[in-house]
Design a protein around this motif. Structure first.
Motif, short mmCIF file in Angstrom:
data_model
loop_
_atom_site.label_atom_id
_atom_site.label_comp_id
_atom_site.label_asym_id
_atom_site.label_seq_id
_atom_site.Cartn_x
_atom_site.Cartn_y
_atom_site.Cartn_z
N THR A 123 0.84 -1.20 0.00
CA THR A 123 0.00 0.00 0.00
C THR A 123 0.87 1.25 0.00
OG1 THR A 123 -0.11 0.07 2.43
CG2 THR A 123 -1.83 -1.18 1.28
N GLY A 124 0.29 2.34 -0.46
CA GLY A 124 1.00 3.61 -0.45
C GLY A 124 0.03 4.77 -0.48
N GLY A 172 -2.47 -7.13 -9.32
CA GLY A 172 -3.63 -6.26 -9.45
C GLY A 172 -3.38 -4.95 -8.72
N LEU A 173 -3.72 -3.84 -9.35
CA LEU A 173 -3.51 -2.51 -8.77
C LEU A 173 -4.83 -1.75 -8.72
CD1 LEU A 173 -1.84 0.12 -8.01
CD2 LEU A 173 -1.66 0.50 -10.49
N GLU A 174 -5.12 -1.12 -7.57
CA GLU A 174 -6.21 -0.15 -7.47
C GLU A 174 -5.60 1.17 -7.08
OE1 GLU A 174 -10.43 0.70 -5.15
OE2 GLU A 174 -9.70 -1.36 -5.38
N VAL A 198 0.49 9.05 -19.21
CA VAL A 198 0.74 7.62 -19.11
C VAL A 198 1.53 7.31 -17.83
CG1 VAL A 198 1.88 5.63 -20.19
CG2 VAL A 198 0.72 7.33 -21.61
N CYS A 199 1.06 6.34 -17.07
CA CYS A 199 1.72 5.94 -15.83
C CYS A 199 2.12 4.47 -15.91
CB CYS A 199 0.79 6.12 -14.63
SG CYS A 199 0.27 7.83 -14.33
N SER A 200 3.09 4.09 -15.10
CA SER A 200 3.56 2.71 -15.06
C SER A 200 3.64 2.24 -13.61
CB SER A 200 4.95 2.57 -15.70
OG SER A 200 4.91 2.90 -17.07
N LEU A 201 3.32 0.96 -13.41
CA LEU A 201 3.53 0.32 -12.11
C LEU A 201 4.80 -0.53 -12.25
CD1 LEU A 201 2.53 -0.38 -9.24
CD2 LEU A 201 1.37 -2.36 -10.25
N VAL A 202 5.78 -0.26 -11.40
CA VAL A 202 7.09 -0.92 -11.48
C VAL A 202 7.31 -1.74 -10.21
CG1 VAL A 202 9.58 -0.60 -11.70
CG2 VAL A 202 8.01 0.93 -12.91
N ALA A 203 7.66 -3.02 -10.38
CA ALA A 203 8.02 -3.88 -9.26
C ALA A 203 9.53 -3.81 -9.05
CB ALA A 203 7.60 -5.32 -9.53
N VAL A 204 9.95 -3.60 -7.81
CA VAL A 204 11.38 -3.54 -7.47
C VAL A 204 11.71 -4.75 -6.60
CG1 VAL A 204 13.21 -2.18 -6.42
CG2 VAL A 204 11.30 -1.02 -7.54
N GLY A 205 12.60 -5.60 -7.09
CA GLY A 205 12.96 -6.81 -6.37
C GLY A 205 13.87 -6.55 -5.19
N ARG A 206 14.01 -7.53 -4.34
CA ARG A 206 14.90 -7.40 -3.18
C ARG A 206 16.36 -7.27 -3.60
NH1 ARG A 206 11.98 -8.29 1.31
NH2 ARG A 206 10.04 -9.48 1.14
N ASP A 207 16.66 -7.73 -4.83
CA ASP A 207 18.03 -7.60 -5.35
C ASP A 207 18.21 -6.33 -6.18
OD1 ASP A 207 16.46 -8.22 -7.49
OD2 ASP A 207 17.64 -9.95 -8.17
N GLY A 208 17.18 -5.47 -6.23
CA GLY A 208 17.26 -4.23 -6.97
C GLY A 208 16.78 -4.33 -8.41
N ASP A 209 16.45 -5.54 -8.87
CA ASP A 209 15.96 -5.72 -10.23
C ASP A 209 14.59 -5.06 -10.35
OD1 ASP A 209 15.84 -6.58 -12.82
OD2 ASP A 209 15.05 -8.56 -12.33
N GLU A 210 14.33 -4.42 -11.50
CA GLU A 210 13.07 -3.72 -11.72
C GLU A 210 12.34 -4.29 -12.93
OE1 GLU A 210 13.61 0.45 -12.11
OE2 GLU A 210 14.31 0.74 -10.04
N GLU A 211 11.01 -4.35 -12.82
CA GLU A 211 10.17 -4.80 -13.93
C GLU A 211 8.94 -3.91 -14.02
OE1 GLU A 211 9.06 -8.84 -13.99
OE2 GLU A 211 11.07 -9.62 -13.58
N LEU A 270 -9.10 3.58 -10.28
CA LEU A 270 -8.88 2.71 -11.43
C LEU A 270 -8.36 1.36 -10.95
CD1 LEU A 270 -7.06 5.07 -13.97
CD2 LEU A 270 -9.42 4.29 -14.08
N GLN A 271 -8.74 0.31 -11.67
CA GLN A 271 -8.20 -1.02 -11.41
C GLN A 271 -7.41 -1.47 -12.63
OE1 GLN A 271 -11.53 -3.50 -10.29
NE2 GLN A 271 -11.40 -2.87 -8.16
#
Length: 215
Positions: free
Chosen positions: A121-122, A145-147, A156-169, A184-185
């Protein structure tokens, strides 16, 4: 106006095969076209799987097959058709996972294993932006899933996942109308499994961070 060339460019844009000029023009169109923005989200899981495939390819082996110009178009159409067939089943499973996570308030885990689901959450008191992300484990990574509500600026917006090793997707991309827009969902996918994700970030197309989401 959304034209057949625009719909064709959705897959090419997500796969990164558009030239710089064509990509720029498509992003301008994307800001005002919810239909194409939804198409970009549809292909989010495909890019995550392709990135994972590239990482698993042995050193010295080119993971990209160089084929004729019609291959990308045929492939993206086939992927889109397959994703439409499985979309309802996938969303139903994601909704079930989200309900379990929201009810329990903690990630669901199997004994001796990594978390099968997670919740991040944020909130930004200055802009009023809020967001909740739920992620369920899959054999290829995570179904996300994002709300989100209160995005301060249109674009345009992006949802980025940041891994524990710093890798981003980049998990998902969508077009926001700005602060007056309702919740928005958005759905997407990541090659990272939920237990390997440290946080999520919502960013603008230019890479500016709008919100940081943590467990």
């Amino acid at each position: 106006m959304c034209t057949p060339p625009h719909r064709r460019d959705v897959g090419a844009y997500v796969l990164g095969v558009l030239g710089a000029a064509d990509a720029f023009r498509f992003e301008e169109h994307l800001e005002g076209c919810p239909l194409c923005a939804g198409g970009v989200v549809e292909f989010g899981g495909v890019t995550a799987v392709l990135r994972r495939y590239a990482r698993l390819t042995p050193p010295g082996v080119d993971p990209v097959v160089r084929a004729g110009p019609g291959l990308v178009l045929r492939a993206t159409r086939a992927v889109a058709a397959g994703r439409r067939r499985t979309r309802r089943r996938r969303l139903a499973v994601a909704a079930t996972v989200a309900a379990v996570v929201l009810t329990a308030g903690v990630p669901f885990a199997v004994p001796g294993g990594e978390p099968e689901a997670g919740r991040w959450t944020g909130a930004d008191g200055g802009s009023g932006m809020t967001a909740v992300v739920t992620a369920g484990a899959r054999e290829w990574g995570a179904d996300v899933g994002l709300e989100v509500a209160g995005v301060p600026d249109p674009g345009v917006c992006s949802l980025v996942a940041v891994g524990r090793d710093g890798d981003e997707e980049t998990v998902a991309t969508w077009s926001s109308a700005g602060a007056g827009e309702g919740p928005l969902q958005v759905s997407g996918g990541a090659a990272l499994r939920p237990g390997a994700i440290a946080r999520f970030e919502v960013r603008t197309a230019a890479g500016r961070r709008l919100l940081r989401l943590t467990r």
